[in-house]
Design a protein around this motif. Structure first.
Motif, PDB file in Angstrom:
ATOM      1  N   THR A   1       0.863  -1.178   0.000  1.00 58.47           N
ATOM      2  CA  THR A   1       0.000   0.000   0.000  1.00 58.47           C
ATOM      3  C   THR A   1       0.898   1.227   0.000  1.00 58.47           C
ATOM      4  O   THR A   1       1.843   1.308   0.792  1.00 58.47           O
ATOM      5  CB  THR A   1      -0.906   0.006   1.249  1.00 58.47           C
ATOM      6  N   ILE A   2       0.591   2.160  -0.897  1.00 60.21           N
ATOM      7  CA  ILE A   2       1.444   3.344  -1.036  1.00 60.21           C
ATOM      8  C   ILE A   2       0.571   4.559  -1.353  1.00 60.21           C
ATOM      9  O   ILE A   2      -0.431   4.441  -2.064  1.00 60.21           O
ATOM     10  CB  ILE A   2       2.512   3.108  -2.139  1.00 60.21           C
ATOM     11  N   ARG A   3       0.919   5.690  -0.820  1.00 63.52           N
ATOM     12  CA  ARG A   3       0.191   6.932  -1.120  1.00 63.52           C
ATOM     13  C   ARG A   3       0.487   7.360  -2.555  1.00 63.52           C
ATOM     14  O   ARG A   3       1.588   7.132  -3.060  1.00 63.52           O
ATOM     15  CB  ARG A   3       0.622   8.042  -0.171  1.00 63.52           C
ATOM     16  N   VAL A   4      -0.470   7.985  -3.186  1.00 62.87           N
ATOM     17  CA  VAL A   4      -0.302   8.437  -4.562  1.00 62.87           C
ATOM     18  C   VAL A   4       0.889   9.387  -4.660  1.00 62.87           C
ATOM     19  O   VAL A   4       1.694   9.289  -5.583  1.00 62.87           O
ATOM     20  CB  VAL A   4      -1.594   9.107  -5.099  1.00 62.87           C
ATOM     21  N   ARG A   5       1.045  10.307  -3.711  1.00 61.36           N
ATOM     22  CA  ARG A   5       2.162  11.254  -3.770  1.00 61.36           C
ATOM     23  C   ARG A   5       3.504  10.533  -3.752  1.00 61.36           C
ATOM     24  O   ARG A   5       4.437  10.931  -4.440  1.00 61.36           O
ATOM     25  CB  ARG A   5       2.061  12.291  -2.651  1.00 61.36           C
ATOM     26  N   ASP A   6       3.590   9.419  -2.986  1.00 61.13           N
ATOM     27  CA  ASP A   6       4.830   8.647  -2.946  1.00 61.13           C
ATOM     28  C   ASP A   6       5.002   7.830  -4.231  1.00 61.13           C
ATOM     29  O   ASP A   6       6.122   7.665  -4.718  1.00 61.13           O
ATOM     30  CB  ASP A   6       4.847   7.729  -1.726  1.00 61.13           C
ATOM     31  N   LEU A   7       3.912   7.354  -4.770  1.00 59.38           N
ATOM     32  CA  LEU A   7       3.949   6.616  -6.030  1.00 59.38           C
ATOM     33  C   LEU A   7       4.475   7.499  -7.157  1.00 59.38           C
ATOM     34  O   LEU A   7       5.300   7.080  -7.971  1.00 59.38           O
ATOM     35  CB  LEU A   7       2.551   6.090  -6.369  1.00 59.38           C
ATOM     36  N   LEU A   8       4.031   8.752  -7.172  1.00 60.07           N
ATOM     37  CA  LEU A   8       4.458   9.687  -8.216  1.00 60.07           C
ATOM     38  C   LEU A   8       5.937  10.056  -8.101  1.00 60.07           C
ATOM     39  O   LEU A   8       6.542  10.492  -9.077  1.00 60.07           O
ATOM     40  CB  LEU A   8       3.593  10.944  -8.184  1.00 60.07           C
ATOM     41  N   LYS A   9       6.522   9.871  -6.930  1.00 62.06           N
ATOM     42  CA  LYS A   9       7.937  10.181  -6.722  1.00 62.06           C
ATOM     43  C   LYS A   9       8.856   9.048  -7.171  1.00 62.06           C
ATOM     44  O   LYS A   9      10.063   9.238  -7.272  1.00 62.06           O
ATOM     45  CB  LYS A   9       8.204  10.465  -5.246  1.00 62.06           C
ATOM     46  N   LEU A  10       8.293   7.867  -7.430  1.00 60.01           N
ATOM     47  CA  LEU A  10       9.116   6.719  -7.796  1.00 60.01           C
ATOM     48  C   LEU A  10       9.761   6.936  -9.154  1.00 60.01           C
ATOM     49  O   LEU A  10       9.167   7.508 -10.057  1.00 60.01           O
ATOM     50  CB  LEU A  10       8.275   5.435  -7.845  1.00 60.01           C
ATOM     51  N   GLY A  11      10.963   6.493  -9.287  1.00 61.37           N
ATOM     52  CA  GLY A  11      11.681   6.589 -10.560  1.00 61.37           C
ATOM     53  C   GLY A  11      12.374   5.277 -10.848  1.00 61.37           C
ATOM     54  O   GLY A  11      12.253   4.293 -10.102  1.00 61.37           O
ATOM     55  N   ARG A  12      13.116   5.261 -11.914  1.00 59.40           N
ATOM     56  CA  ARG A  12      13.852   4.065 -12.318  1.00 59.40           C
ATOM     57  C   ARG A  12      14.743   3.610 -11.166  1.00 59.40           C
ATOM     58  O   ARG A  12      15.438   4.416 -10.548  1.00 59.40           O
ATOM     59  CB  ARG A  12      14.692   4.364 -13.542  1.00 59.40           C
ATOM     60  N   GLY A  13      14.690   2.340 -10.871  1.00 57.37           N
ATOM     61  CA  GLY A  13      15.508   1.772  -9.802  1.00 57.37           C
ATOM     62  C   GLY A  13      14.863   1.831  -8.433  1.00 57.37           C
ATOM     63  O   GLY A  13      15.424   1.313  -7.465  1.00 57.37           O
TER      64      GLY A  13
END
Length: 100
Positions: free
Chosen positions: A42-54
């Motif tokens: 489970t992850i917040r949308v704001r944290d999901l949007l911060k994800l990048g390659r790796g």
């Protein structure tokens, strides 16, 4: 356990077999989608949007835990993820009774 026993375990068992109910033979040619769930998170949308390659998202399962096997949206068992040649595969280890 025979293949028919495996099928009976997955779908409630005790039902007619192909030889005793030829009108059901068309069912055996039906295509179903099989999915294997390694784990969830489970992850917040704001944290999901911060994800990048790796980026790494930790799942709720340990490396040795069995994965859920889902057929057409229903969990039918659990299995061990393996590698066959250059493909990911799953070995069935447990079957779940499906009622109704």
């Amino acid at each position: 356990m025979s293949n028919q026993d495996d099928i009976d375990a997955m779908f409630g068992g005790g039902g007619p077999t192909m030889s005793s109910a030829p009108e059901l033979s068309a069912i055996y040619d039906t295509v179903v989608e099989v999915s294997v769930v390694l784990g969830t998170s489970t992850i917040r949308v704001r944290d999901l949007l911060k994800l990048g390659r790796g980026a790494i998202v930790e799942l709720d399962r340990k490396i040795d835990d069995l994965s859920d096997i889902i057929v057409s949206g229903r969990t039918v068992g659990r299995g061990e993820v393996t590698i066959v040649e250059d493909k990911i595969a799953v070995t069935f280890r447990e079957f779940t009774r499906v009622n109704g």
